[in-house]
Design a protein around this motif. Structure first.
Motif, PDB file in Angstrom:
ATOM      1  N   SER A  29       0.826  -1.308  -0.019  1.00  0.00           N
ATOM      2  CA  SER A  29      -0.029  -0.152   0.046  1.00  0.00           C
ATOM      3  C   SER A  29       0.939   1.176   0.006  1.00  0.00           C
ATOM      4  O   SER A  29       2.078   1.295   0.618  1.00  0.00           O
ATOM      5  N   TYR A  30       0.363   2.256  -0.384  1.00  0.00           N
ATOM      6  CA  TYR A  30       1.045   3.731  -0.316  1.00  0.00           C
ATOM      7  C   TYR A  30       1.443   3.842   1.007  1.00  0.00           C
ATOM      8  O   TYR A  30       2.211   4.484   1.443  1.00  0.00           O
ATOM      9  N   ARG A  31       0.720   3.553   1.983  1.00  0.00           N
ATOM     10  CA  ARG A  31       1.123   3.341   3.416  1.00  0.00           C
ATOM     11  C   ARG A  31       2.295   2.897   3.760  1.00  0.00           C
ATOM     12  O   ARG A  31       2.876   3.171   4.715  1.00  0.00           O
ATOM     13  N   TRP A  36       5.346   8.949   1.973  1.00  0.00           N
ATOM     14  CA  TRP A  36       3.988   8.911   2.417  1.00  0.00           C
ATOM     15  C   TRP A  36       3.949   9.004   3.855  1.00  0.00           C
ATOM     16  O   TRP A  36       3.349  10.119   4.480  1.00  0.00           O
ATOM     17  N   PRO A  73       1.274  14.231   0.991  1.00  0.00           N
ATOM     18  CA  PRO A  73       0.813  12.730   1.034  1.00  0.00           C
ATOM     19  C   PRO A  73      -0.250  12.319   0.287  1.00  0.00           C
ATOM     20  O   PRO A  73      -0.179  11.264  -0.158  1.00  0.00           O
ATOM     21  N   ALA A  77       0.003   9.087  -2.434  1.00  0.00           N
ATOM     22  CA  ALA A  77      -0.892   8.189  -2.376  1.00  0.00           C
ATOM     23  C   ALA A  77      -1.604   8.278  -3.867  1.00  0.00           C
ATOM     24  O   ALA A  77      -1.431   6.887  -4.261  1.00  0.00           O
ATOM     25  N   GLU A  78      -2.023   9.059  -4.435  1.00  0.00           N
ATOM     26  CA  GLU A  78      -2.548   9.006  -5.610  1.00  0.00           C
ATOM     27  C   GLU A  78      -1.987   8.622  -6.752  1.00  0.00           C
ATOM     28  O   GLU A  78      -2.185   7.624  -7.451  1.00  0.00           O
ATOM     29  N   SER A  80       0.658   6.573  -6.347  1.00  0.00           N
ATOM     30  CA  SER A  80       0.953   4.940  -6.150  1.00  0.00           C
ATOM     31  C   SER A  80      -0.109   4.124  -6.440  1.00  0.00           C
ATOM     32  O   SER A  80      -0.135   3.066  -6.844  1.00  0.00           O
TER      33      SER A  80
END
Length: 159
Positions: A29-31, A36, A73, A77-78, A80
């Motif tokens: 995940s982008y997390r 990020w 961030p 996220a977008e 990724s």
């Protein structure tokens, strides 16, 4: 050998965040991206600082610096979540631009006396670290298509 981007997670483990085709690896995940994570910390710190600024700036400089910080961030996220490295590169570039904008707003706030030089320096240092991470992430994606062209393939005419 394929180019992959590596991140160090908060627990110290090293993992790949981008696999073949530069998309996020399955189950990732982008997390998981350090950029990020650092961007999210930056947003929280910018909000905490800007809440102390004069109330008459709530719809001015406070709003601008908060929007710019949130954009960092959010764009990571977008990007990724998009379908390839060109789109990821585009959104990382936007994230970096937003970071530069937020840093400028912070410098303005310090010059106007809304924040102490010490607090300003802490946030500017945090932003500089995030900037280095974003630029490194961009470099890890390899050269852009326009930079890969080594010569002009159009025919030339000689008189």
């Amino acid at each position: 050998m394929s180019r992959e981007s590596w991140v160090v997670s908060r627990d110290g483990g090293v993992s790949t965040c981008l696999g073949k085709g530069r998309e996020m690896a399955r189950g990732r995940s982008y997390r998981d991206l350090i950029a990020w994570q650092k961007g999210m910390e930056y947003v929280v710190d910018v909000y905490r600082e800007s809440w102390t600024w004069p109330a008459d700036q709530r719809f001015g400089l406070v709003s601008q610096v908060q929007r710019a910080a949130v954009s960092v961030p959010a764009n990571i996220a977008e990007g990724s979540g998009r379908s390839g490295s060109a789109e990821l590169r585009h959104f990382l570039s936007i994230a970096h631009g937003s970071l530069c904008e937020a840093q400028t707003h912070l410098e303005i706030a310090e010059k106007l006396g809304f924040m102490s030089p010490a607090n300003s320096q802490l946030l500017l240092n945090q932003g500089s670290e995030l900037s280095r991470i974003l630029r490194g992430f961009l470099r890890s994606l390899g050269p852009e298509a326009s930079q890969r062209r080594t010569h002009d393939s159009r025919p030339t005419t000689h008189d």
